[in-house]
Design a protein around this motif. Structure first.
Motif, PDB file in Angstrom:
ATOM      1  N   VAL A  77      -5.685  10.060  -2.303  1.00 36.21           N
ATOM      2  CA  VAL A  77      -5.183   8.945  -1.516  1.00 36.21           C
ATOM      3  C   VAL A  77      -5.329   7.664  -2.325  1.00 36.21           C
ATOM      4  CG1 VAL A  77      -5.398   7.628   0.624  1.00 36.21           C
ATOM      5  CG2 VAL A  77      -5.822  10.094   0.606  1.00 36.21           C
ATOM      6  N   VAL A  78      -4.233   6.926  -2.438  1.00 36.83           N
ATOM      7  CA  VAL A  78      -4.225   5.650  -3.152  1.00 36.83           C
ATOM      8  C   VAL A  78      -4.526   4.526  -2.149  1.00 36.83           C
ATOM      9  CG1 VAL A  78      -2.840   4.040  -4.495  1.00 36.83           C
ATOM     10  CG2 VAL A  78      -2.597   6.512  -4.856  1.00 36.83           C
ATOM     11  N   GLN A  79      -5.498   3.669  -2.504  1.00 41.69           N
ATOM     12  CA  GLN A  79      -5.799   2.506  -1.669  1.00 41.69           C
ATOM     13  C   GLN A  79      -4.984   1.324  -2.185  1.00 41.69           C
ATOM     14  OE1 GLN A  79      -7.472   2.475   1.036  1.00 41.69           O
ATOM     15  NE2 GLN A  79      -8.274   4.550   0.930  1.00 41.69           N
ATOM     16  N   PRO A  80      -3.933   0.940  -1.482  1.00 34.78           N
ATOM     17  CA  PRO A  80      -3.068  -0.142  -1.985  1.00 34.78           C
ATOM     18  C   PRO A  80      -3.725  -1.505  -1.848  1.00 34.78           C
ATOM     19  CG  PRO A  80      -2.343   0.547   0.176  1.00 34.78           C
ATOM     20  CD  PRO A  80      -3.438   1.493  -0.199  1.00 34.78           C
ATOM     21  N   SER A  81      -3.197  -2.426  -2.611  1.00 36.48           N
ATOM     22  CA  SER A  81      -3.630  -3.817  -2.537  1.00 36.48           C
ATOM     23  C   SER A  81      -2.418  -4.679  -2.241  1.00 36.48           C
ATOM     24  CB  SER A  81      -4.293  -4.225  -3.863  1.00 36.48           C
ATOM     25  OG  SER A  81      -3.348  -4.209  -4.905  1.00 36.48           O
ATOM     26  N   GLU A  82      -2.547  -6.002  -2.422  1.00 39.82           N
ATOM     27  CA  GLU A  82      -1.398  -6.859  -2.159  1.00 39.82           C
ATOM     28  C   GLU A  82      -0.404  -6.846  -3.307  1.00 39.82           C
ATOM     29  OE1 GLU A  82      -4.269  -9.609  -4.249  1.00 39.82           O
ATOM     30  OE2 GLU A  82      -4.261  -7.769  -3.078  1.00 39.82           O
ATOM     31  N   LEU A  83      -0.796  -6.205  -4.446  1.00 41.71           N
ATOM     32  CA  LEU A  83       0.098  -6.096  -5.586  1.00 41.71           C
ATOM     33  C   LEU A  83       0.761  -4.714  -5.619  1.00 41.71           C
ATOM     34  CD1 LEU A  83      -2.172  -7.696  -8.345  1.00 41.71           C
ATOM     35  CD2 LEU A  83      -0.417  -8.803  -6.952  1.00 41.71           C
ATOM     36  N   TRP A  84       1.969  -4.687  -6.149  1.00 43.85           N
ATOM     37  CA  TRP A  84       2.653  -3.394  -6.306  1.00 43.85           C
ATOM     38  C   TRP A  84       1.946  -2.578  -7.381  1.00 43.85           C
ATOM     39  CZ3 TRP A  84       6.082  -1.848  -2.878  1.00 43.85           C
ATOM     40  CH2 TRP A  84       6.801  -2.788  -2.133  1.00 43.85           C
ATOM     41  N   GLN A  85       1.742  -1.271  -7.084  1.00 45.81           N
ATOM     42  CA  GLN A  85       1.168  -0.368  -8.064  1.00 45.81           C
ATOM     43  C   GLN A  85       1.923   0.951  -8.036  1.00 45.81           C
ATOM     44  OE1 GLN A  85      -2.829   1.028  -7.018  1.00 45.81           O
ATOM     45  NE2 GLN A  85      -2.635  -0.073  -5.066  1.00 45.81           N
ATOM     46  N   THR A  86       1.988   1.605  -9.188  1.00 45.75           N
ATOM     47  CA  THR A  86       2.808   2.810  -9.351  1.00 45.75           C
ATOM     48  C   THR A  86       2.142   4.003  -8.695  1.00 45.75           C
ATOM     49  OG1 THR A  86       3.626   1.924 -11.443  1.00 45.75           O
ATOM     50  CG2 THR A  86       3.935   4.282 -11.038  1.00 45.75           C
ATOM     51  N   LEU A  87       2.949   4.808  -8.001  1.00 46.99           N
ATOM     52  CA  LEU A  87       2.479   6.053  -7.400  1.00 46.99           C
ATOM     53  C   LEU A  87       2.725   7.201  -8.363  1.00 46.99           C
ATOM     54  CD1 LEU A  87       3.611   5.864  -3.668  1.00 46.99           C
ATOM     55  CD2 LEU A  87       1.290   5.994  -4.518  1.00 46.99           C
ATOM     56  N   LYS A  88       1.703   8.000  -8.545  1.00 44.42           N
ATOM     57  CA  LYS A  88       1.825   9.180  -9.383  1.00 44.42           C
ATOM     58  C   LYS A  88       2.177  10.383  -8.518  1.00 44.42           C
ATOM     59  CE  LYS A  88      -1.525   7.434 -12.728  1.00 44.42           C
ATOM     60  NZ  LYS A  88      -2.806   7.707 -13.413  1.00 44.42           N
ATOM     61  N   PRO A  89       2.735  11.409  -9.125  1.00 45.65           N
ATOM     62  CA  PRO A  89       3.067  12.627  -8.356  1.00 45.65           C
ATOM     63  C   PRO A  89       1.818  13.213  -7.699  1.00 45.65           C
ATOM     64  CG  PRO A  89       4.146  12.673 -10.491  1.00 45.65           C
ATOM     65  CD  PRO A  89       3.218  11.505 -10.529  1.00 45.65           C
ATOM     66  N   GLY A  90       1.949  13.588  -6.424  1.00 42.38           N
ATOM     67  CA  GLY A  90       0.863  14.211  -5.698  1.00 42.38           C
ATOM     68  C   GLY A  90      -0.068  13.242  -5.006  1.00 42.38           C
ATOM     69  N   GLN A  91       0.204  11.938  -5.092  1.00 35.15           N
ATOM     70  CA  GLN A  91      -0.652  10.949  -4.458  1.00 35.15           C
ATOM     71  C   GLN A  91      -0.148  10.616  -3.056  1.00 35.15           C
ATOM     72  OE1 GLN A  91      -0.658   7.697  -7.277  1.00 35.15           O
ATOM     73  NE2 GLN A  91      -2.599   8.381  -8.178  1.00 35.15           N
ATOM     74  N   ALA A  92      -1.078  10.308  -2.167  1.00 33.40           N
ATOM     75  CA  ALA A  92      -0.739   9.951  -0.790  1.00 33.40           C
ATOM     76  C   ALA A  92      -1.117   8.503  -0.542  1.00 33.40           C
ATOM     77  CB  ALA A  92      -1.463  10.857   0.193  1.00 33.40           C
ATOM     78  N   VAL A  93      -0.516   7.904   0.488  1.00 33.23           N
ATOM     79  CA  VAL A  93      -0.782   6.515   0.827  1.00 33.23           C
ATOM     80  C   VAL A  93      -1.154   6.423   2.293  1.00 33.23           C
ATOM     81  CG1 VAL A  93       0.762   5.620  -0.937  1.00 33.23           C
ATOM     82  CG2 VAL A  93       1.656   6.090   1.335  1.00 33.23           C
ATOM     83  N   PRO A  94      -1.972   5.446   2.697  1.00 26.45           N
ATOM     84  CA  PRO A  94      -2.337   5.275   4.103  1.00 26.45           C
ATOM     85  C   PRO A  94      -1.136   4.822   4.933  1.00 26.45           C
ATOM     86  CG  PRO A  94      -3.885   4.130   2.656  1.00 26.45           C
ATOM     87  CD  PRO A  94      -2.724   4.523   1.820  1.00 26.45           C
ATOM     88  N   ALA A  95      -1.211   5.084   6.218  1.00 25.49           N
ATOM     89  CA  ALA A  95      -0.150   4.662   7.117  1.00 25.49           C
ATOM     90  C   ALA A  95      -0.046   3.151   7.142  1.00 25.49           C
ATOM     91  CB  ALA A  95      -0.408   5.198   8.518  1.00 25.49           C
ATOM     92  N   GLY A  96       1.177   2.643   7.248  1.00 25.71           N
ATOM     93  CA  GLY A  96       1.411   1.204   7.276  1.00 25.71           C
ATOM     94  C   GLY A  96       1.640   0.606   5.915  1.00 25.71           C
TER      95      GLY A  96
END
Length: 471
Positions: A77-96
């Motif tokens: 699971v990737v924890q996003p921030s206010e900056l755009w960051q690249t998603l790698k294959p197989g990674q998940a993101v939180p809802a919203g």
């Protein structure tokens, strides 16, 4: 506006764009179509393997992450921030989270959603990024602060709602003007109190008024205003009252008004206050009355040679000597000796001081002090033998005041000191007592060497007693 839909495993993706009529726009449209077909084919191939699946997870209160689509293996699971960051294959993101497709690199990117950005704090940023602020982040923060400090919306409805919370300036001015009418100055209060004092019939009311006046006359201007309003005469009438409580309170008010106030001192002497005070001391009065009257006399005489001369000419020293002898408790003796010490010391200091260049009244003050023959009066009135009696006190403060007075009186009393056996014995006994106290004081390193000062006073007086008399 053209819209293309591309089905990604578990989701439906929509790609939209506006195409104009220029050849360059047509070229962009063709490139966009080719890229879209490529991404859709890639999505179809990824449907068979879970490595390229984009998975949305839900953040729970306990911090666990629950997948919303079926997936194989453990999710990262990737924890996003206010900056755009690249998603790698197989990674998940939180809802919203906000996910986009970068049209230049063809990579998926993620950042916090709009609602998440609203509550993004420094604490969350540190937990997610684990690093300090970058220069870009600081610039954005400064811009955000400036935006917060800018005035509110220019919308008339918003401005009206804000304005309704505050009162108009003119209304505030009117209210303040009304408040000013209700505020009494010290002069107004004293004028009202004096009117009440003059018309009051009960002793309790007059005592209450005198108490308020005593508080006010500590101010130099208030005391002078009291005299200009005729209040001094009312206070002197209180000294002649048959009620001892009124005598005590009136003397207290008078002493407070006279303290360090030359203008009031002059008015008091002109009004006959000195004669009234001496008469009160000479007559039989309770201890508390005489204590306050003595306070008023000391306030009137301090730094006022004209009043001191009149004090001596009206038998003031004789009245004080009788009061000194009659004071069995010794509570007034210390005050009397202190007053005599102050009168002698200020005359010596004035005679030793050099005349300031811009003080033409210095010579006049010297002339007035020269007319005060205080030390000769002390010798004649027997004070050379009275002051040493204060050394018999069991308290340190009266002893200290007696030693200081004996030192300044030594020029005229030295012969009587040397013939006074009880004085010599008292000095020897006090020297031994205070020497031990001074040593204890030095051991504990007291900041105020009080007992050491007393030892020094005794030593200075003993030196004077041993010195042979000069013709």
């Amino acid at each position: 506006m053209l819209v293309w839909l591309c089905r990604v495993p578990g989701t439906m993706r929509r790609v939209s764009g506006r195409v104009g009529g220029s050849p360059f726009s047509s070229f962009l449209l063709a490139a966009l179509l080719l890229l879209l077909l490529h991404r859709c084919r890639t999505a179809d191939s990824l449907q068979q393997t879970s490595e390229g699946a984009l998975t949305v997870v839900r953040n729970t209160a306990e911090g666990d992450q629950e997948a919303t689509v079926d997936d194989v293996g453990e999710l990262e699971v990737v924890q996003p921030s206010e900056l755009w960051q690249t998603l790698k294959p197989g990674q998940a993101v939180p809802a919203g989270s906000h996910v986009r497709l970068n049209m230049q690199t063809g990579e998926r990117e993620v950042r916090l959603g709009e609602e998440q950005l609203k509550y993004w704090t420094q604490e969350h940023r540190e937990e997610a990024a684990g690093s300090s602020f970058s220069p870009d982040e600081l610039k954005r923060a400064m811009r955000k602060i400036k935006e917060d400090l800018t005035p509110a919306s220019t919308d008339p409805d918003t401005q009206d709602s804000v304005a309704s919370k505050y009162r108009p300036l003119e209304e505030l001015k009117r209210d303040m003007a009304q408040l000013d009418l209700l505020v009494e100055t010290d002069v107004q209060i004293m004028r009202r109190l004096l009117e009440q004092l003059n018309s009051s019939s009960t002793t309790e009311q007059r005592l209450s008024i005198l108490l308020e006046l005593e508080y006010l006359v500590h101010q130099v201007d208030n005391a002078q205003a009291l005299c200009s309003m005729g209040g001094l005469q009312l206070i002197l009438e209180g000294l002649n009252s048959s009620d001892t409580r009124l005598q005590e309170s009136s003397a207290f008010v008078l002493g407070s008004a006279l303290a360090s106030n030359p203008a009031v001192q002059v008015r008091a002497v002109e009004s006959g206050a000195l004669q009234t005070l001496l008469t009160t001391l000479a007559n039989a009065r309770p201890f508390l009355v005489k204590k306050k009257v003595l306070f008023a006399v000391a306030s009137l005489l301090r730094h006022f040679p004209y009043a001191q001369r009149h004090f001596l000419s009206h038998g003031g020293l004789q009245i004080l000597s009788e009061l000194f002898r009659a004071d069995g408790s010794g509570m007034l003796r210390s005050r009397i000796v202190t007053m005599l010490y102050d009168m002698i010391s200020e005359k010596e200091l004035m005679s030793q001081a050099s005349a300031p260049d811009e003080d033409p009244s210095h010579e006049e003050r010297l002339r007035q002090y020269s007319e005060v023959s205080l030390q000769g009066e002390l010798l004649e009135q027997g004070w050379c033998s009275l002051v040493p009696q204060l050394l018999q006190s069991t308290e340190h403060d009266p002893r200290e005041k007696a030693l200081r007075a004996l030192l300044v009186m030594a020029p005229v009393c030295l012969d009587q000191y040397r013939s006074d056996g009880s004085l010599l014995d008292s000095l020897l006994a006090l020297r031994l007592q205070y020497q031990d106290m001074a040593q204890s004081e030095m051991l504990v390193r007291e900041e105020n060497s009080y007992f050491t000062e007393i030892v020094e006073l005794i030593d200075a007086l003993q030196v004077k007693l041993k010195r042979p008399e000069r013709s």
